[in-house]
Design an enzyme around this catalytic site. Structure first.
Site, short mmCIF file in Angstrom:
data_model
loop_
_atom_site.label_atom_id
_atom_site.label_comp_id
_atom_site.label_asym_id
_atom_site.label_seq_id
_atom_site.Cartn_x
_atom_site.Cartn_y
_atom_site.Cartn_z
CG ASP A 13 -2.05 -0.90 1.35
OD1 ASP A 13 -2.42 -1.31 -0.10
OD2 ASP A 13 -2.84 -1.34 2.03
CG HIS A 17 -4.08 2.47 1.84
ND1 HIS A 17 -4.77 1.45 0.67
CD2 HIS A 17 -4.25 1.94 2.67
CE1 HIS A 17 -5.67 1.01 1.53
NE2 HIS A 17 -5.14 1.11 3.02
#
Length: 86
Positions: A13, A17
């Site tokens: 991520d 994110h």
């Protein structure tokens, strides 16, 4: 590059994110994922004590057996918790 995330087990991520102004995956250089890997096996400790938490001592023990963690390496811990998933 350092990513402050705990979500790199099955996916990466990027900062975007959790931060709308953060870098997206396309902003990150390939070297973020292409690096030396060290796997510190704590599975026996977790089997004996399910609440076991990895520690610096585990990394130092790995280094005593294998040598220093390479600069820039990703260090992951093998706990075998995946064997408990249904």
């Amino acid at each position: 590059v350092s990513l402050a995330t705990d979500q790199i087990g099955t996916q990466l991520d990027p900062p975007a994110h959790w931060n709308e102004l953060g870098a997206t995956i396309s902003d990150l250089p390939p070297t973020v994922t292409l690096r030396p890997l060290v796997v510190v096996d704590i599975s026996r400790k977790v089997a004996a004590e399910p609440g076991y938490t990895a520690s610096v001592a585990d990394v130092l023990a790995w280094e005593a057996e294998h040598g220093r963690v390479p600069a820039g390496a990703a260090v992951l811990f093998r706990s075998d918790w995946s064997r408990r998933w249904g």
